[in-house]
Every structure is written in C-alpha cells, then in structure tokens.
Write a protein that holds these residues in place. Structure first.
Motif, PDB file in Angstrom:
ATOM      1  N   TRP A 182       8.774  -0.593 -31.708  1.00 22.54           N
ATOM      2  CA  TRP A 182       7.673   0.272 -31.291  1.00 22.54           C
ATOM      3  C   TRP A 182       6.464   0.049 -32.191  1.00 22.54           C
ATOM      4  O   TRP A 182       6.594  -0.133 -33.397  1.00 22.54           O
ATOM      5  N   GLY A 183       5.272   0.086 -31.565  1.00 20.69           N
ATOM      6  CA  GLY A 183       4.038  -0.064 -32.315  1.00 20.69           C
ATOM      7  C   GLY A 183       2.956   0.872 -31.795  1.00 20.69           C
ATOM      8  O   GLY A 183       2.954   1.248 -30.611  1.00 20.69           O
ATOM      9  N   LEU A 184       2.050   1.270 -32.670  1.00 25.57           N
ATOM     10  CA  LEU A 184       0.893   2.082 -32.316  1.00 25.57           C
ATOM     11  C   LEU A 184      -0.381   1.284 -32.585  1.00 25.57           C
ATOM     12  O   LEU A 184      -0.416   0.453 -33.506  1.00 25.57           O
ATOM     13  N   TYR A 185      -1.412   1.516 -31.805  1.00 19.55           N
ATOM     14  CA  TYR A 185      -2.680   0.826 -32.010  1.00 19.55           C
ATOM     15  C   TYR A 185      -3.828   1.744 -31.599  1.00 19.55           C
ATOM     16  O   TYR A 185      -3.674   2.654 -30.774  1.00 19.55           O
ATOM     17  N   GLY A 186      -4.980   1.527 -32.210  1.00 20.14           N
ATOM     18  CA  GLY A 186      -6.147   2.340 -31.893  1.00 20.14           C
ATOM     19  C   GLY A 186      -7.419   1.578 -32.191  1.00 20.14           C
ATOM     20  O   GLY A 186      -7.444   0.659 -33.028  1.00 20.14           O
ATOM     21  N   ALA A 217       0.479   3.231 -27.426  1.00 20.16           N
ATOM     22  CA  ALA A 217       1.770   2.883 -28.012  1.00 20.16           C
ATOM     23  C   ALA A 217       2.442   1.875 -27.095  1.00 20.16           C
ATOM     24  O   ALA A 217       2.274   1.927 -25.866  1.00 20.16           O
ATOM     25  N   GLN A 218       3.177   0.942 -27.663  1.00 18.79           N
ATOM     26  CA  GLN A 218       3.866  -0.062 -26.858  1.00 18.79           C
ATOM     27  C   GLN A 218       5.233  -0.371 -27.468  1.00 18.79           C
ATOM     28  O   GLN A 218       5.460  -0.157 -28.650  1.00 18.79           O
ATOM     29  N   PHE A 219       6.130  -0.855 -26.613  1.00 23.49           N
ATOM     30  CA  PHE A 219       7.479  -1.164 -27.074  1.00 23.49           C
ATOM     31  C   PHE A 219       7.909  -2.513 -26.525  1.00 23.49           C
ATOM     32  O   PHE A 219       7.366  -3.028 -25.547  1.00 23.49           O
ATOM     33  N   SER A 220       8.927  -3.076 -27.156  1.00 25.09           N
ATOM     34  CA  SER A 220       9.501  -4.347 -26.718  1.00 25.09           C
ATOM     35  C   SER A 220      10.967  -4.372 -27.134  1.00 25.09           C
ATOM     36  O   SER A 220      11.291  -4.246 -28.322  1.00 25.09           O
ATOM     37  N   THR A 229       9.346  -4.743 -21.844  1.00 30.47           N
ATOM     38  CA  THR A 229       8.176  -4.273 -22.583  1.00 30.47           C
ATOM     39  C   THR A 229       7.472  -3.182 -21.792  1.00 30.47           C
ATOM     40  O   THR A 229       7.630  -3.075 -20.570  1.00 30.47           O
ATOM     41  N   GLY A 230       6.684  -2.379 -22.487  1.00 33.33           N
ATOM     42  CA  GLY A 230       5.937  -1.320 -21.822  1.00 33.33           C
ATOM     43  C   GLY A 230       4.896  -0.722 -22.739  1.00 33.33           C
ATOM     44  O   GLY A 230       4.867  -1.006 -23.947  1.00 33.33           O
ATOM     45  N   PHE A 231       4.046   0.128 -22.181  1.00 35.25           N
ATOM     46  CA  PHE A 231       2.975   0.736 -22.975  1.00 35.25           C
ATOM     47  C   PHE A 231       2.517   2.023 -22.308  1.00 35.25           C
ATOM     48  O   PHE A 231       2.740   2.260 -21.117  1.00 35.25           O
ATOM     49  N   VAL A 232       1.835   2.860 -23.094  1.00 36.69           N
ATOM     50  CA  VAL A 232       1.064   3.985 -22.595  1.00 36.69           C
ATOM     51  C   VAL A 232      -0.249   3.974 -23.366  1.00 36.69           C
ATOM     52  O   VAL A 232      -0.261   3.718 -24.581  1.00 36.69           O
ATOM     53  N   GLU A 233      -1.374   4.204 -22.680  1.00 38.17           N
ATOM     54  CA  GLU A 233      -2.679   4.006 -23.298  1.00 38.17           C
ATOM     55  C   GLU A 233      -3.693   4.993 -22.738  1.00 38.17           C
ATOM     56  O   GLU A 233      -3.646   5.354 -21.556  1.00 38.17           O
ATOM     57  N   THR A 234      -4.621   5.434 -23.587  1.00 36.02           N
ATOM     58  CA  THR A 234      -5.713   6.294 -23.147  1.00 36.02           C
ATOM     59  C   THR A 234      -7.033   5.748 -23.685  1.00 36.02           C
ATOM     60  O   THR A 234      -7.071   5.149 -24.775  1.00 36.02           O
ATOM     61  N   VAL A 235      -8.091   5.951 -22.915  1.00 34.75           N
ATOM     62  CA  VAL A 235      -9.434   5.468 -23.268  1.00 34.75           C
ATOM     63  C   VAL A 235     -10.435   6.560 -22.933  1.00 34.75           C
ATOM     64  O   VAL A 235     -10.322   7.218 -21.888  1.00 34.75           O
ATOM     65  N   TYR A 236     -11.420   6.762 -23.825  1.00 36.89           N
ATOM     66  CA  TYR A 236     -12.533   7.659 -23.517  1.00 36.89           C
ATOM     67  C   TYR A 236     -13.828   7.018 -23.980  1.00 36.89           C
ATOM     68  O   TYR A 236     -13.968   6.652 -25.152  1.00 36.89           O
TER      69      TYR A 236
END
Length: 401
Positions: A182-186, A217-220, A229-236
């Motif tokens: 698992w990883g986080l990014y911003g 956040a994404q996983f593998s 693999t997958g991800f969830v992401e938000t943008v503003y």
C-alpha cells in the motif's frame, strides 16, 4: 455511406466531411543516457506526477508534445528540466500590436526530487509559460524558480531577444510507502495566493487565490502468476487555477479569439486554441473541478488484463470549452476567501458519473486485442439546470507490432 451512422450508432471513422489526422508520428525522438544523466529530444507523450486520473502539472492526456528534457540523478536526488515548444498564436489573425504574435510559446518545468528514506519521497516543481522572441538562457537555469509575477509584463510587444513570463506556478508532491503493498501520494499545486499588499494596498479588489490538490492511495498484490492493483483518488481545483488575464490587444471585435491566451487550458501542442479536445498542459478536467475516482485492475502477463473504473465529479463554469465551460478568465474578487468554492455562475453545478469495463487479450507476440464499455451520466450538463445527458460507448480494437 456515412448516412448509415446518423441515428443511434456514431463513429469517429474519417468518412464524408471528416479528415484524417495528419500530425503523425506521435512518437519520434532521440535519447542519450549515461550513469547519472539522461537527455531526450523530440516528440512523445509527457506526464509529470503520480496521479491515476491525471496530473496537475503536465497531465499526460495530450497525444504528444514536442519537447527537450534532461535529468541528472543519483540514489537520493534527481533534477529534471523539461521545455515544451509550441507554435505562435496567430491562426491567421496576425496583429502587430500584440506581443503574442511576436514570438514563440515556451513552457518550462523544473523538478527537484529527494528520497528521504526508502519509504518517503518528495518533489518540488516550478513551471513557467513564456512568450519569447528568442531563447534566453535564464529559462534553462536550474536556479531560476519563477514567482507568480516576477517577470510578468503588460507590454504590447516582446523586444528582440527578450521574453515575457505569463503563467507561473509551483507544486509539492509527496509519496509514502505505508506497507509493501500500500502507498499514499499527494500533490499540492500553487498557482497564486494573493493579499492586499500585492495589489497596491487595495482592500476592495483581489486576484483570486488559485490552487489545486490531488491525493490518493493505491495498492498492488501478487495473485497466482498475475497482479492485482487498484487506487482511490480525489482532486479539487479552484475556479481560477491555470487562468490568467490577457495583456495583448485583440486584432478585431472577436475578443474570444485573443482573450486569455496565457491560460494553460488554451496552450495546446496539437490543435488550435479554439478547437475542442483536451490537449492542454494541466489536469485533464481543468479548473473549477472536484473529482472522486477509483479503479481496480488484474493483469496476467503476456495473457490478458481486466479493468474496471468509476468517476464522480462536479464542475463549475470555468475551465475547458471542450467540456462546455465558457468562462475561461480570471476575475477580481472582493476578499481572499472568495473564489475558493466551485462556481455555478448564473446556472448550476454540473454533476457527472462515469464508469467503464475493459478487457485486453494477448494472442501472440505480435497481435493483441481490446474492448471497453463506458457509460456516463451528466446532470445540469454545461451548467444548464435540468439539462441531463447520458451516453454508452463500446470500443473494440487491436494492435499489431
């Protein structure tokens, strides 16, 4: 005959009045690399950042860019410089009184990356859009980090050998490996933050604050001989992100052809500024946007890939004309807090829900095929209250190499 496709089944095959895309090749470049340095020059796709739905600096959605890029790196540090070259903004409307017709558009991006540990990495980036009558070595200096107004000019021409910097911004990115899977990014993208001191002490008129952020956040996970693999992401993105005023003088009464030409949504590498499409530099949905997205993919190497994704987004009136946005300009606000929320203008915020299923199959070393089904619903489309739109698309294709 094209008349066969005029009812419920439409296509993008170049029949009838359509024209073929003659800008090929989309990828043609020269590259050189040695330990600790790499250089690439030519035409290819360009993307900066770690976003799954796009990136705030150079989004990667354009089919190609003409560019020069070099990177100097070691185990902990990396410095990358990229220059994207664009044509003059003339489109047959040359105007000797406007500096936009005096030179080229050059977009520069500089990125300094640091690995604090095997689990934490950060990057600081600076971008600038120049209108130049010639190249200036200061554009390529790794020590020149442009502030928002440090080199903005309202002159009506660019003197020989000089340049105007008309859109500057900076970005901070952070990546954290939380676990092996698992990883986080911003990413925080700062276009401008204004206060009364920057507008001559006035307390009645402010340039709006303009910024955007992307987080996810994404996983593998390995699964048998494949990988999930997958991800969830938000943008503003605030309504004024990427937008600037136009110091040029229109050549005629059609002000829309020469307005806001320093806005990044109008800077395209492969289409005119008045054409539809999303071949611009920044995030693919532009400013005045909120997005929440997720996706999952399973890949069996050299065999097949299955993918599903879902997006929910809200759009204001600012941004890309290709998405029906007509308000591509920066306006003054009465307080620093005004202009931070999505702007419905005189209409309503647009709500959009889109999802897709995709499958790819490798038949041999030379042949592969894919199919994808997309469905989309829009409410208050193009910010018109009660305007609903839905669409279902089926894409089938193959690749021979």
């Amino acid at each position: 005959s094209e008349s066969f496709f005029t009812k419920h089944f439409q296509h993008n095959i170049a029949l009838g009045q359509h024209t073929w895309n003659d800008r090929a090749p989309f990828s043609a470049f020269l590259s050189f690399s040695q330990p600790h340095i790499s250089v690439i020059f030519g035409r290819d796709t360009v993307a900066w950042g770690r976003g799954n739905t796009g990136d705030l600096i150079i989004g990667g959605q354009a089919p190609f860019h003409d560019f020069l890029q070099y990177t100097i790196y070691d185990k902990r540090f990396a410095y990358t410089f990229n220059a994207l070259f664009f044509d003059d903004i003339k489109d047959g409307k040359a105007d000797s009184t406007s500096f936009y017709d005096q030179g080229k558009r050059i977009f520069t991006a500089k990125r300094f990356e640091v690995s604090f540990s095997p689990r934490v990495r950060a990057a600081l980036s600076s971008i600038a859009l120049y209108y130049a009558s010639g190249l200036d070595i200061r554009m390529f200096s790794p020590l020149m980090w442009e502030h928002n107004f440090v080199n903005q000019s309202n002159d009506n021409d660019v003197a020989p050998g000089s340049f105007n910097g008309d859109n500057n911004a900076m970005a901070l990115e952070i990546e954290v490996a939380v676990t092996p899977h698992w990883g986080l990014y911003g990413e925080f993208f700062l276009d401008q933050i204004q206060h009364s001191g920057e507008v001559g002490g006035s307390t009645s008129a402010y340039e709006p604050n303009a910024f955007g952020f992307l987080a996810g956040a994404q996983f593998s996970y390995p699964h048998h001989t494949g990988r999930l693999t997958g991800f969830v992401e938000t943008v503003y993105n605030t309504p004024s992100l990427y937008l600037k005023g136009d110091p040029g003088i229109p050549s005629n009464d059609d002000d829309t052809n020469h307005r806001m030409l320093s806005n990044l949504p109008f800077v395209r590498s492969n289409s005119g500024r008045n054409e539809s499409g999303v071949g611009f530099i920044g995030y693919q949905y532009g400013p005045d946007t909120f997005l929440l997205a997720t996706g999952v993919e399973y890949e069996q190497p050299r065999a097949y890939t299955l993918k599903a994704d879902l997006e929910f987004s809200i759009h204001g009136v600012h941004g890309l004309a290709a998405h029906g946005r007509k308000t591509n300009h920066l306006t003054e606000v009465s307080s620093p807090l005004e202009g931070l929320l999505l702007d419905a203008g005189n209409g309503a915020l647009e709500f959009r829900l889109a999802g897709g299923l995709e499958g790819r199959k490798v038949f041999s070393r030379f042949l592969s095929g894919f199919t994808r089904v997309d469905i989309m619903n829009q409410w208050n489309r193009r910010n018109i209250p009660g305007n609903h739109f839905s669409d279902l698309q089926l894409t089938i294709g193959g690749s021979l190499s």
